[in-house]
Write a protein that holds these residues in place. Structure first.
Motif, PDB file in Angstrom:
ATOM      1  N   SER A  92      -0.434   4.635  10.020  1.00 29.90           N
ATOM      2  CA  SER A  92      -0.784   4.329   8.759  1.00 29.90           C
ATOM      3  C   SER A  92       0.304   3.506   8.112  1.00 29.90           C
ATOM      4  O   SER A  92       0.069   2.415   7.698  1.00 29.90           O
ATOM      5  CB  SER A  92      -1.241   5.648   7.969  1.00 29.90           C
ATOM      6  OG  SER A  92      -1.615   5.223   6.626  1.00 29.90           O
ATOM      7  N   THR A  93       1.502   4.177   8.472  1.00 32.79           N
ATOM      8  CA  THR A  93       2.641   3.507   7.670  1.00 32.79           C
ATOM      9  C   THR A  93       2.821   1.906   8.174  1.00 32.79           C
ATOM     10  O   THR A  93       3.117   0.802   7.664  1.00 32.79           O
ATOM     11  CB  THR A  93       3.900   3.994   7.499  1.00 32.79           C
ATOM     12  OG1 THR A  93       3.891   5.388   7.033  1.00 32.79           O
ATOM     13  CG2 THR A  93       5.255   3.383   7.275  1.00 32.79           C
ATOM     14  N   ALA A  94       2.587   1.877   9.585  1.00 30.27           N
ATOM     15  CA  ALA A  94       2.714   0.678  10.271  1.00 30.27           C
ATOM     16  C   ALA A  94       1.644  -0.405   9.943  1.00 30.27           C
ATOM     17  O   ALA A  94       1.967  -1.682   9.714  1.00 30.27           O
ATOM     18  CB  ALA A  94       2.789   0.892  11.806  1.00 30.27           C
ATOM     19  N   LEU A  95       0.572   0.021   9.862  1.00 32.54           N
ATOM     20  CA  LEU A  95      -0.508  -1.063   9.484  1.00 32.54           C
ATOM     21  C   LEU A  95      -0.312  -1.437   7.889  1.00 32.54           C
ATOM     22  O   LEU A  95      -0.604  -2.563   7.732  1.00 32.54           O
ATOM     23  CB  LEU A  95      -2.055  -0.140   9.483  1.00 32.54           C
ATOM     24  CG  LEU A  95      -2.309   0.082  11.015  1.00 32.54           C
ATOM     25  CD1 LEU A  95      -3.618   0.855  10.776  1.00 32.54           C
ATOM     26  CD2 LEU A  95      -2.224  -0.714  11.796  1.00 32.54           C
ATOM     27  N   ASP A  96       0.068  -0.485   7.039  1.00 34.69           N
ATOM     28  CA  ASP A  96       0.354  -0.645   5.736  1.00 34.69           C
ATOM     29  C   ASP A  96       1.467  -1.985   5.846  1.00 34.69           C
ATOM     30  O   ASP A  96       1.372  -2.940   4.885  1.00 34.69           O
ATOM     31  CB  ASP A  96       0.817   0.404   4.935  1.00 34.69           C
ATOM     32  CG  ASP A  96      -0.591   1.284   4.608  1.00 34.69           C
ATOM     33  OD1 ASP A  96      -1.524   0.816   4.985  1.00 34.69           O
ATOM     34  OD2 ASP A  96      -0.390   2.244   4.435  1.00 34.69           O
ATOM     35  N   THR A  97       2.467  -1.682   6.677  1.00 36.37           N
ATOM     36  CA  THR A  97       3.601  -2.581   6.679  1.00 36.37           C
ATOM     37  C   THR A  97       3.259  -3.960   7.074  1.00 36.37           C
ATOM     38  O   THR A  97       3.492  -5.101   6.491  1.00 36.37           O
ATOM     39  CB  THR A  97       4.786  -2.313   7.381  1.00 36.37           C
ATOM     40  OG1 THR A  97       5.168  -0.767   6.943  1.00 36.37           O
ATOM     41  CG2 THR A  97       5.997  -2.759   7.722  1.00 36.37           C
ATOM     42  N   ILE A  98       2.461  -4.127   8.277  1.00 38.50           N
ATOM     43  CA  ILE A  98       1.954  -5.442   8.956  1.00 38.50           C
ATOM     44  C   ILE A  98       1.193  -6.159   7.815  1.00 38.50           C
ATOM     45  O   ILE A  98       1.263  -7.339   7.697  1.00 38.50           O
ATOM     46  CB  ILE A  98       1.214  -5.067  10.173  1.00 38.50           C
ATOM     47  CG1 ILE A  98       1.960  -4.393  11.194  1.00 38.50           C
ATOM     48  CG2 ILE A  98       0.475  -6.219  10.757  1.00 38.50           C
ATOM     49  CD1 ILE A  98       1.254  -3.818  12.277  1.00 38.50           C
TER      50      ILE A  98
END
Length: 262
Positions: A122-128
């Motif tokens: 979830s954090t990775a997708l929000d960052t991307i």
């Protein structure tokens, strides 16, 4: 040609493992180099198509994606043409974790993924999503044409919000332990929620995992933009069924469409 790429990058293939990409377009193998273990990926294309978004995607991801996004780091690359074919060789850090599926993007049995795994994804997708880019993964013009055709319902095709997406988030591009996100060829601008919607669509044969996605990525999917992204993904995957791909998903995709559209 993989041996040629290995020699050019001072790498030595190790073991017998070979990883072939979609329809034999890529061949990857573990290698050793002077700086340790690596992963050598070779892409082949007709010479006149050995360029453009897919060709440059991994290099641009290496340059523009924050270090916090978990991915294999690209060390070196080489390009060349031999006769009618162009080649792209990419040397990556080797990822020791296994992909969740091996030969296809569709999930067919539930993996064990703990809360920490989902939180990291979830954090990775929000960052991307907030990475500035002029790369394009999904085009409005395509949606204007394809959504009415493949969904078969009246629909406003205008994308309500755009963000940056990995663009090919499926189970063969995710690792556990991890998650590490593999294959950055197609990243770019897409309807907000596109990555979560694509992963959810590829999980429809495993309701338990699809429910986990709706739980852990609900802040993305349980919104009007997230529901639109699901319709975009359903459009794309239904189109692939007309070419003989993803046939197992057609029924679940239509059931999900009925649920989303009422």
């Amino acid at each position: 040609m993989h041996a040629t790429a290995a020699a050019a990058l001072n790498a030595t293939p190790t073991g017998s493992r070979e990883a072939w990409g979609w329809r034999g377009r890529t061949l990857s193998r573990p290698v050793t180099t002077s700086s340790g273990e690596g992963w050598l990926r070779l892409v082949s294309a007709p010479a006149d198509k050995a360029c453009g978004k897919l060709w440059e995607g991994p290099q641009e991801a290496e340059q523009l994606m924050p270090a916090a996004v978990p991915r294999p780091r690209l060390r070196e690359r080489r390009t060349w043409t031999d006769g009618e074919h162009g080649y792209l060789a990419e040397l990556y850090d080797k990822i020791t974790a296994s992909t969740i599926t091996t030969h296809e993007p569709i999930l067919r049995e539930a993996p064990y993924l703990d809360n920490a795994w989902w939180d990291e994804l979830s954090t990775a997708l929000d960052t991307i999503a907030i990475v500035p880019s002029d790369r394009v993964t999904v085009r409005q013009e395509y949606l204007d044409r394809a959504m009415p055709q493949y969904l078969g319902i009246p629909i406003d095709t205008k994308v309500p919000a755009w963000t940056t997406a990995h663009g090919d988030l499926h189970w063969a591009n995710l690792t556990n332990p991890g998650p590490t996100l593999l294959d950055w060829e197609g990243w770019g601008r897409a309807p907000a929620g596109y990555d979560a919607a694509l992963l959810h669509a590829y999980s429809l044969l495993v309701p338990e995992t699809a429910a986990q996605i709706r739980q852990h990525l609900g802040h993305i999917l349980s919104t009007s933009t997230g529901r639109f992204a699901e319709l975009v993904v359903i459009t794309e995957l239904l189109q692939t069924t007309t070419r003989g791909d993803n046939l197992d998903l057609e029924g679940p995709l239509r059931a999900r469409l009925a649920r989303l559209s009422g």
